[in-house]
Design a protein around this motif. Sequence first.
Motif, mmCIF file in Angstrom:
data_model
loop_
_atom_site.group_PDB
_atom_site.id
_atom_site.type_symbol
_atom_site.label_atom_id
_atom_site.label_comp_id
_atom_site.label_asym_id
_atom_site.label_seq_id
_atom_site.Cartn_x
_atom_site.Cartn_y
_atom_site.Cartn_z
ATOM 1 N N HIS A 100 0.800 -1.230 0.000
ATOM 2 C CA HIS A 100 0.000 0.000 0.000
ATOM 3 C C HIS A 100 0.834 1.282 0.000
ATOM 4 O O HIS A 100 0.325 2.340 -0.343
ATOM 5 C CB HIS A 100 -1.014 -0.007 1.149
ATOM 6 C CG HIS A 100 -0.436 0.300 2.496
ATOM 7 N ND1 HIS A 100 0.274 -0.625 3.232
ATOM 8 C CD2 HIS A 100 -0.462 1.430 3.233
ATOM 9 C CE1 HIS A 100 0.651 -0.079 4.361
ATOM 10 N NE2 HIS A 100 0.221 1.170 4.399
ATOM 11 N N THR A 101 2.106 1.222 0.346
ATOM 12 C CA THR A 101 2.938 2.425 0.307
ATOM 13 C C THR A 101 3.788 2.515 -0.958
ATOM 14 O O THR A 101 4.455 3.520 -1.175
ATOM 15 C CB THR A 101 3.872 2.461 1.537
ATOM 16 O OG1 THR A 101 4.681 1.282 1.547
ATOM 17 C CG2 THR A 101 3.064 2.566 2.822
ATOM 18 N N ASN A 102 3.735 1.511 -1.822
ATOM 19 C CA ASN A 102 4.513 1.492 -3.054
ATOM 20 C C ASN A 102 3.982 2.534 -4.032
ATOM 21 O O ASN A 102 2.787 2.577 -4.328
ATOM 22 C CB ASN A 102 4.454 0.094 -3.675
ATOM 23 C CG ASN A 102 5.311 -0.031 -4.908
ATOM 24 O OD1 ASN A 102 5.154 0.708 -5.863
ATOM 25 N ND2 ASN A 102 6.214 -0.999 -4.880
ATOM 26 N N LYS A 103 4.870 3.394 -4.582
ATOM 27 C CA LYS A 103 4.462 4.473 -5.489
ATOM 28 C C LYS A 103 3.853 3.927 -6.785
ATOM 29 O O LYS A 103 2.882 4.465 -7.288
ATOM 30 C CB LYS A 103 5.661 5.367 -5.824
ATOM 31 C CG LYS A 103 6.046 6.303 -4.694
ATOM 32 C CD LYS A 103 7.331 7.062 -4.949
ATOM 33 C CE LYS A 103 7.313 7.800 -6.254
ATOM 34 N NZ LYS A 103 8.505 8.648 -6.445
ATOM 35 N N TRP A 104 4.407 2.857 -7.332
ATOM 36 C CA TRP A 104 3.888 2.301 -8.574
ATOM 37 C C TRP A 104 2.486 1.736 -8.381
ATOM 38 O O TRP A 104 1.622 1.859 -9.231
ATOM 39 C CB TRP A 104 4.814 1.216 -9.106
ATOM 40 C CG TRP A 104 6.089 1.730 -9.697
ATOM 41 C CD1 TRP A 104 6.641 2.965 -9.531
ATOM 42 C CD2 TRP A 104 6.969 1.018 -10.536
ATOM 43 N NE1 TRP A 104 7.805 3.057 -10.203
ATOM 44 C CE2 TRP A 104 8.047 1.865 -10.845
ATOM 45 C CE3 TRP A 104 6.975 -0.268 -11.058
ATOM 46 C CZ2 TRP A 104 9.096 1.480 -11.651
ATOM 47 C CZ3 TRP A 104 8.028 -0.658 -11.855
ATOM 48 C CH2 TRP A 104 9.068 0.215 -12.150
ATOM 49 N N PHE A 105 2.280 1.121 -7.254
ATOM 50 C CA PHE A 105 0.975 0.550 -6.934
ATOM 51 C C PHE A 105 -0.082 1.653 -6.858
ATOM 52 O O PHE A 105 -1.146 1.555 -7.467
ATOM 53 C CB PHE A 105 1.065 -0.223 -5.617
ATOM 54 C CG PHE A 105 -0.188 -0.936 -5.232
ATOM 55 C CD1 PHE A 105 -0.546 -2.114 -5.860
ATOM 56 C CD2 PHE A 105 -1.009 -0.437 -4.232
ATOM 57 C CE1 PHE A 105 -1.710 -2.778 -5.508
ATOM 58 C CE2 PHE A 105 -2.168 -1.102 -3.871
ATOM 59 C CZ PHE A 105 -2.513 -2.272 -4.512
ATOM 60 N N LYS A 106 0.238 2.721 -6.133
ATOM 61 C CA LYS A 106 -0.690 3.854 -6.021
ATOM 62 C C LYS A 106 -0.936 4.500 -7.380
ATOM 63 O O LYS A 106 -2.065 4.812 -7.743
ATOM 64 C CB LYS A 106 -0.140 4.910 -5.061
ATOM 65 C CG LYS A 106 -0.211 4.569 -3.610
ATOM 66 C CD LYS A 106 0.351 5.733 -2.801
ATOM 67 C CE LYS A 106 0.298 5.509 -1.336
ATOM 68 N NZ LYS A 106 0.867 6.629 -0.585
ATOM 69 N N SER A 107 0.121 4.704 -8.134
ATOM 70 C CA SER A 107 0.020 5.376 -9.428
ATOM 71 C C SER A 107 -0.818 4.586 -10.427
ATOM 72 O O SER A 107 -1.517 5.168 -11.254
ATOM 73 C CB SER A 107 1.413 5.617 -10.006
ATOM 74 O OG SER A 107 2.163 6.441 -9.160
ATOM 75 N N SER A 108 -0.738 3.277 -10.374
ATOM 76 C CA SER A 108 -1.518 2.467 -11.312
ATOM 77 C C SER A 108 -3.012 2.695 -11.128
ATOM 78 O O SER A 108 -3.766 2.756 -12.104
ATOM 79 C CB SER A 108 -1.179 0.985 -11.171
ATOM 80 O OG SER A 108 -1.615 0.486 -9.928
ATOM 81 N N PHE A 109 -3.462 2.868 -9.902
ATOM 82 C CA PHE A 109 -4.883 3.122 -9.667
ATOM 83 C C PHE A 109 -5.287 4.510 -10.140
ATOM 84 O O PHE A 109 -6.384 4.701 -10.655
ATOM 85 C CB PHE A 109 -5.240 2.911 -8.193
ATOM 86 C CG PHE A 109 -5.392 1.468 -7.845
ATOM 87 C CD1 PHE A 109 -6.559 0.789 -8.145
ATOM 88 C CD2 PHE A 109 -4.354 0.772 -7.245
ATOM 89 C CE1 PHE A 109 -6.709 -0.546 -7.848
ATOM 90 C CE2 PHE A 109 -4.488 -0.571 -6.948
ATOM 91 C CZ PHE A 109 -5.656 -1.237 -7.245
ATOM 92 N N TYR A 110 -4.397 5.495 -9.992
ATOM 93 C CA TYR A 110 -4.691 6.823 -10.532
ATOM 94 C C TYR A 110 -4.748 6.793 -12.052
ATOM 95 O O TYR A 110 -5.529 7.512 -12.669
ATOM 96 C CB TYR A 110 -3.658 7.849 -10.054
ATOM 97 C CG TYR A 110 -3.837 8.251 -8.619
ATOM 98 C CD1 TYR A 110 -4.994 8.898 -8.199
ATOM 99 C CD2 TYR A 110 -2.861 7.969 -7.669
ATOM 100 C CE1 TYR A 110 -5.164 9.257 -6.876
ATOM 101 C CE2 TYR A 110 -3.027 8.324 -6.345
ATOM 102 C CZ TYR A 110 -4.181 8.974 -5.959
ATOM 103 O OH TYR A 110 -4.361 9.324 -4.655
ATOM 104 N N GLY A 111 -3.938 5.966 -12.666
ATOM 105 C CA GLY A 111 -3.939 5.849 -14.118
ATOM 106 C C GLY A 111 -5.182 5.184 -14.668
ATOM 107 O O GLY A 111 -5.553 5.406 -15.820
ATOM 108 N N LEU A 112 -5.842 4.364 -13.879
ATOM 109 C CA LEU A 112 -7.043 3.668 -14.335
ATOM 110 C C LEU A 112 -8.293 4.558 -14.297
ATOM 111 O O LEU A 112 -9.270 4.276 -14.991
ATOM 112 C CB LEU A 112 -7.274 2.412 -13.507
ATOM 113 C CG LEU A 112 -6.293 1.267 -13.751
ATOM 114 C CD1 LEU A 112 -6.500 0.167 -12.737
ATOM 115 C CD2 LEU A 112 -6.436 0.735 -15.162
#
Length: 180
Positions: A100-112
């Motif tokens: 949950h603190t990983n930047k790529w993980f967070k960014s992927s949801f913003y990209g969707l």
Amino acid sequence: MLLSLFITFFKIGFISFGGGYAMMPVIQREVDKHQWLSPDDFNHMISLAGTGPGPIATNCATLIGFQTAGVPGAIVATLGMVLPSLILIILLAACLYRWHTNKWFKSSFYGLKPVVTGFIIFAAIHFGWTGWGTEKFHISWNQIATLLITVGAFLGIIKYKLHPFMIIVSAGIMGIVFFQ
């Protein structure tokens, strides 16, 4: 038939992201490919699925399954639609705390988010305008009335901050007036 229903809705359930209305183009493509329903029957099925409680995509799967293979088809299509979500939720819940603190993980949801928005807008245009994609595209009174209800609902929510329940009731009354 039952295996085809299960596999089709399992695939749809597996790629579902952004809610049922965002998945309507995918469901329609599969229904057309398998020739389970005519385009008019599919549009009626979407309307009926939207009136029932629960997620529209699951309701749609149930109704399509029932229409094509009776009660066993409804059960199999519904299981196919919800089983991937159940599996993914269990797996994601197990891993989410670690990521949950990983930047790529967070960014992927913003990209969707923009993709889901685009799917919903496409579904609204596609189901709101009869004659979409036909050679003889014309605007009918039903389309104008639908557009008026849509604009009124949008203004009621955005400008006048009306409660969604009031918007739904008002849209239903306008539907009776316009389409009676």
